[in-house]
Write an enzyme that holds these catalytic residues in place. Structure first.
Site, PDB file in Angstrom:
ATOM      1  N   HIS A  60       4.329  -9.204   8.790  1.00 25.77           N
ATOM      2  CA  HIS A  60       5.137  -8.065   9.283  1.00 25.77           C
ATOM      3  C   HIS A  60       6.264  -7.847   8.267  1.00 25.77           C
ATOM      4  O   HIS A  60       5.998  -7.660   7.088  1.00 25.77           O
ATOM      5  CB  HIS A  60       5.608  -8.430  10.694  1.00 25.77           C
ATOM      6  CG  HIS A  60       6.199  -7.333  11.503  1.00 25.77           C
ATOM      7  ND1 HIS A  60       6.183  -6.016  11.147  1.00 25.77           N
ATOM      8  CD2 HIS A  60       6.853  -7.362  12.708  1.00 25.77           C
ATOM      9  CE1 HIS A  60       6.792  -5.286  12.084  1.00 25.77           C
ATOM     10  NE2 HIS A  60       7.211  -6.085  13.034  1.00 25.77           N
ATOM     11  N   HIS A  90      -2.592  -2.224   6.500  1.00 21.52           N
ATOM     12  CA  HIS A  90      -1.775  -1.963   7.677  1.00 21.52           C
ATOM     13  C   HIS A  90      -2.687  -1.811   8.880  1.00 21.52           C
ATOM     14  O   HIS A  90      -3.794  -1.279   8.750  1.00 21.52           O
ATOM     15  CB  HIS A  90      -0.955  -0.666   7.493  1.00 21.52           C
ATOM     16  CG  HIS A  90       0.172  -0.561   8.449  1.00 21.52           C
ATOM     17  ND1 HIS A  90       0.016  -0.044   9.710  1.00 21.52           N
ATOM     18  CD2 HIS A  90       1.473  -0.934   8.337  1.00 21.52           C
ATOM     19  CE1 HIS A  90       1.179  -0.100  10.332  1.00 21.52           C
ATOM     20  NE2 HIS A  90       2.074  -0.630   9.529  1.00 21.52           N
ATOM     21  N   ASP A  92       6.245  -2.212   2.472  1.00 19.70           N
ATOM     22  CA  ASP A  92       6.830  -3.441   1.937  1.00 19.70           C
ATOM     23  C   ASP A  92       6.499  -3.659   0.469  1.00 19.70           C
ATOM     24  O   ASP A  92       7.218  -4.375  -0.230  1.00 19.70           O
ATOM     25  CB  ASP A  92       6.356  -4.651   2.754  1.00 19.70           C
ATOM     26  CG  ASP A  92       7.000  -4.660   4.118  1.00 19.70           C
ATOM     27  OD1 ASP A  92       8.177  -4.319   4.197  1.00 19.70           O
ATOM     28  OD2 ASP A  92       6.313  -4.975   5.096  1.00 19.70           O
TER      29      ASP A  92
HETATM   30  N1  CMC Z   1      -5.458  -8.214   1.000  1.00 20.57           N
HETATM   31  C1  CMC Z   1      -6.791  -8.464   1.012  1.00 20.57           C
HETATM   32  N2  CMC Z   1      -7.592  -8.165   2.069  1.00 20.57           N
HETATM   33  C2  CMC Z   1      -7.001  -7.608   3.140  1.00 20.57           C
HETATM   34  C3  CMC Z   1      -5.624  -7.324   3.191  1.00 20.57           C
HETATM   35  C4  CMC Z   1      -4.850  -7.654   2.057  1.00 20.57           C
HETATM   36  N3  CMC Z   1      -3.538  -7.423   2.043  1.00 20.57           N
HETATM   37  N4  CMC Z   1      -5.318  -6.772   4.386  1.00 20.57           N
HETATM   38  C5  CMC Z   1      -6.466  -6.706   5.075  1.00 20.57           C
HETATM   39  N5  CMC Z   1      -7.491  -7.203   4.330  1.00 20.57           N
HETATM   40  C6  CMC Z   1      -8.912  -7.249   4.693  1.00 20.57           C
HETATM   41  C7  CMC Z   1      -9.206  -8.338   5.708  1.00 20.57           C
HETATM   42  O1  CMC Z   1      -9.519  -9.559   5.088  1.00 20.57           O
HETATM   43  C8  CMC Z   1     -10.351  -7.751   6.478  1.00 20.57           C
HETATM   44  O2  CMC Z   1     -11.502  -7.875   5.685  1.00 20.57           O
HETATM   45  P1  CMC Z   1     -12.941  -8.121   6.403  1.00 20.57           P
HETATM   46  O3  CMC Z   1     -13.203  -6.845   7.174  1.00 20.57           O
HETATM   47  O4  CMC Z   1     -13.897  -8.352   5.255  1.00 20.57           O
HETATM   48  O5  CMC Z   1     -12.779  -9.308   7.278  1.00 20.57           O
HETATM   49  C9  CMC Z   1     -10.016  -6.256   6.531  1.00 20.57           C
HETATM   50  O6  CMC Z   1      -9.212  -6.014   5.364  1.00 20.57           O
HETATM   51  C10 CMC Z   1      -9.242  -5.825   7.777  1.00 20.57           C
HETATM   52  O7  CMC Z   1      -8.102  -6.664   7.895  1.00 20.57           O
HETATM   53  P2  CMC Z   1      -7.482  -7.178   9.274  1.00 20.57           P
HETATM   54  O8  CMC Z   1      -6.835  -8.509   9.058  1.00 20.57           O
HETATM   55  O9  CMC Z   1      -8.507  -7.090  10.359  1.00 20.57           O
HETATM   56  O10 CMC Z   1      -6.380  -6.076   9.530  1.00 20.57           O
HETATM   57  P3  CMC Z   1      -5.151  -6.185  10.526  1.00 20.57           P
HETATM   58  O11 CMC Z   1      -4.906  -4.830  11.025  1.00 20.57           O
HETATM   59  O12 CMC Z   1      -5.369  -7.258  11.545  1.00 20.57           O
HETATM   60  O13 CMC Z   1      -3.951  -6.678   9.581  1.00 20.57           O
HETATM   61  C11 CMC Z   1      -2.093  -6.643   8.132  1.00 20.57           C
HETATM   62  C12 CMC Z   1      -2.983  -5.825   9.078  1.00 20.57           C
HETATM   63  C13 CMC Z   1      -0.904  -5.794   7.710  1.00 20.57           C
HETATM   64  C14 CMC Z   1      -1.550  -7.891   8.868  1.00 20.57           C
HETATM   65  C15 CMC Z   1      -2.925  -7.067   6.891  1.00 20.57           C
HETATM   66  O14 CMC Z   1      -3.386  -5.907   6.206  1.00 20.57           O
HETATM   67  C16 CMC Z   1      -2.162  -7.980   5.951  1.00 20.57           C
HETATM   68  O15 CMC Z   1      -2.124  -9.192   6.175  1.00 20.57           O
HETATM   69  N6  CMC Z   1      -1.501  -7.398   4.888  1.00 20.57           N
HETATM   70  C17 CMC Z   1      -0.676  -8.188   4.010  1.00 20.57           C
HETATM   71  C18 CMC Z   1       0.700  -8.414   4.651  1.00 20.57           C
HETATM   72  C19 CMC Z   1       1.540  -7.140   4.670  1.00 20.57           C
HETATM   73  O16 CMC Z   1       1.664  -6.445   3.672  1.00 20.57           O
HETATM   74  N7  CMC Z   1       2.194  -6.885   5.833  1.00 20.57           N
HETATM   75  C20 CMC Z   1       3.112  -5.748   5.996  1.00 20.57           C
HETATM   76  C21 CMC Z   1       2.575  -4.705   6.918  1.00 20.57           C
HETATM   77  S1  CMC Z   1       3.466  -3.148   6.790  1.00 20.57           S
HETATM   78  C22 CMC Z   1       5.074  -3.441   7.274  1.00 20.57           C
HETATM   79  C23 CMC Z   1       5.203  -3.760   8.716  1.00 20.57           C
HETATM   80  O17 CMC Z   1       4.873  -2.923   9.564  1.00 20.57           O
HETATM   81  O18 CMC Z   1       5.671  -4.845   9.031  1.00 20.57           O
END
Ligand code: CMC
Length: 426
Positions: free
Chosen positions: A263, A304, A362
């Protein structure tokens, strides 16, 4: 009965579920009756669950749209300022000049350094993470002001909101100056909000001037972080608030939720990642690591839950980043060059394209804050400073209408009922 219903058929049993139409976004199926039929819904991570009704912020993640009270974030970033946006979030309308002057004067009245918070901070370790310190200071406000909080009183709720918006940059400054062993400067309520924040944080003396370019950029950073509907930290504030908890304590809970790198902590994690990568030639290896399903590594600042398109805040942040880098003449910084190269590679890579993973707010805020010379461990504190207005507006919205305690159900998969075995018999 709602005009439209959805039918759920389970083992031949048909259940009618009302379909609700919001002013924007997906229709919502009201599943409240299911429990009476002996069912719960299962949605870990709230992938498809609307937890509340709200009139504050709307996101269209497919189109990359963010509206506060109907106003697009791009227009607000271009034409408004952070304090005006806090007014909009709290009261649902843009202020006229008189209203805005009155509002700013109320914020100024609450702009003072509370020596009790300074004393509390001095008892914490110097090397404590400033997020932990700010969380403690806002938690302490719940103790300081508890006796005067009446959450059923609209005037009191308003007072809490104004105080939190005024005090949060001061808490951040108390935490930071403690960490570098410098005494707090006195508050100067005559400075603009973002200018005052930078002054309290970084000025050497009471009369040190603040760079107006940096103050403008900081105001925009606060504005871009102000609210983002039902994200993890806002949902935490609402969940805590739904128990009728003290609002300062509920905001402290939101700060705790924001800290995580998935987050708000992502802005700090972006810089840690770039430092770890170290040089342009290593980027390819890190992208490969992020794509490896057996490796938990992710490109921080990418992806996201809601945006499957460019995060509109990231677009504005990127422009601000360019302005600041230009102004400060530091485009050649190796970390910034690496960030740009990483962004380009990831945006063209099939893995990221297929999953619709774009840079989020971010990614750029980390870069811009670094360019502004802000210490990395303060990045998430800056997010907190901007987001406090959204949290408190969401809390006010919750408690000013009828609400229920937030209490999710679960799908239990543990042992079934079994008899206790005395320890000698095991
Ligand atoms: N790098 C590589 N792969 C990724 C990333 C990433 N940053 N984000 C998602 N994926 C992949 C993930 O491995 C999954 O792949 P697969 O379908 O093959 O299993 C797919 O994309 C979908 O990901 P998810 O984990 O199901 O998506 P989510 O909605 O649960 O997670 C997130 C969203 C923001 C937690 C995630 O994208 C992440 O960890 N990003 C990096 C941390 C980040 O930048 N966070 C800030 C978010 S924006 C500011 C805020 O609102 O706080």
């Amino acid at each position: 009965m709602a005009e439209r219903t959805a039918k759920l058929s389970v083992d031949g049993n048909e259940i009618d579920l009302p379909v609700l139409s919001p002013s924007e976004g997906y229709d919502a199926i009201d599943i409240g009756v299911l429990i009476k039929e002996g069912y719960v819904t299962y949605d870990p991570g709230f992938m498809s669950t609307a937890s509340c009704e709200s009139t504050i912020t709307y996101i269209d993640g497919d189109e990359g749209i963010l509206l506060h009270r109907g106003y697009p974030i791009e227009q607000l970033a271009e034409q408004s300022n952070y304090l005006e946006l806090t007014y909009l979030l709290l009261y649902g309308k843009l202020p006229d000049q008189t209203e805005f002057e009155e509002y700013k004067s109320r914020i100024r009245q609450e702009t003072f350094v509370d020596e009790r918070l300074v004393a509390l901070c001095s008892s914490l370790p110097r090397d404590a993470h400033p997020m932990g310190v700010v969380c403690s200071l806002v938690g302490a406000m719940s103790a300081i002001y508890h006796n005067e909080v009446d959450i059923t009183d609209a005037v009191c709720r308003d007072q809490v909101s104004i105080r939190l918006i005024a005090q949060i940059p001061i808490c951040a400054a108390i935490a930071y100056r403690h960490s570098i062993g410098k005494p707090m400067l006195p508050a100067n309520p005559d400075l603009d909000y973002a200018e005052h924040f930078l002054h309290l944080m970084f000025s050497e003396a009471e009369d040190s001037p603040v760079n107006p370019v940096l103050a403008k950029a900081m105001d925009r950073i606060f504005l871009l972080h102000a609210d983002h509907e039902q994200n993890a930290s806002t949902s935490t504030v609402r969940l805590a608030g739904s128990t009728d908890a003290n609002p300062y304590a509920s905001i402290a809970a939101g700060i705790a939720a924001l800290w995580g790198p998935s987050h708000g902590g992502a802005n700090e994690a972006v810089l840690a990642m770039l430092n770890d990568i170290g040089s342009l030639d290593k980027i390819g290896g890190y992208v490969a690591k992020a794509k490896n399903p057996d490796d938990p590594f992710r490109i921080m600042g990418f992806g996201h839950r809601v945006y499957k398109n460019y995060d509109p805040r990231a677009t504005v942040m990127q422009q601000t980043c360019d302005e600041v880098l230009n102004e400060l003449g530091i485009e050649s910084d190796p970390i910034l060059q690496m960030a740009r190269a990483l962004e380009k590679i990831a945006l063209e890579d099939e893995y990221f394209v297929e999953r619709r993973l774009y840079p989020n707010v971010d990614f750029y805020s980390g870069i811009i804050l670094k360019a502004m010379g802000i210490p990395v461990e303060l990045f998430t504190v800056i997010f907190v400073t901007g987001r406090t207005s959204g949290w408190i507006a969401q809390w006010c919205e919750l408690v000013s209408e009828a609400y229920k305690i937030g209490r999710p159900r679960q799908m239990y998969t543990g042992s079934c009922n079994r008899d206790y075995v005395p320890i000698e018999a095991r």
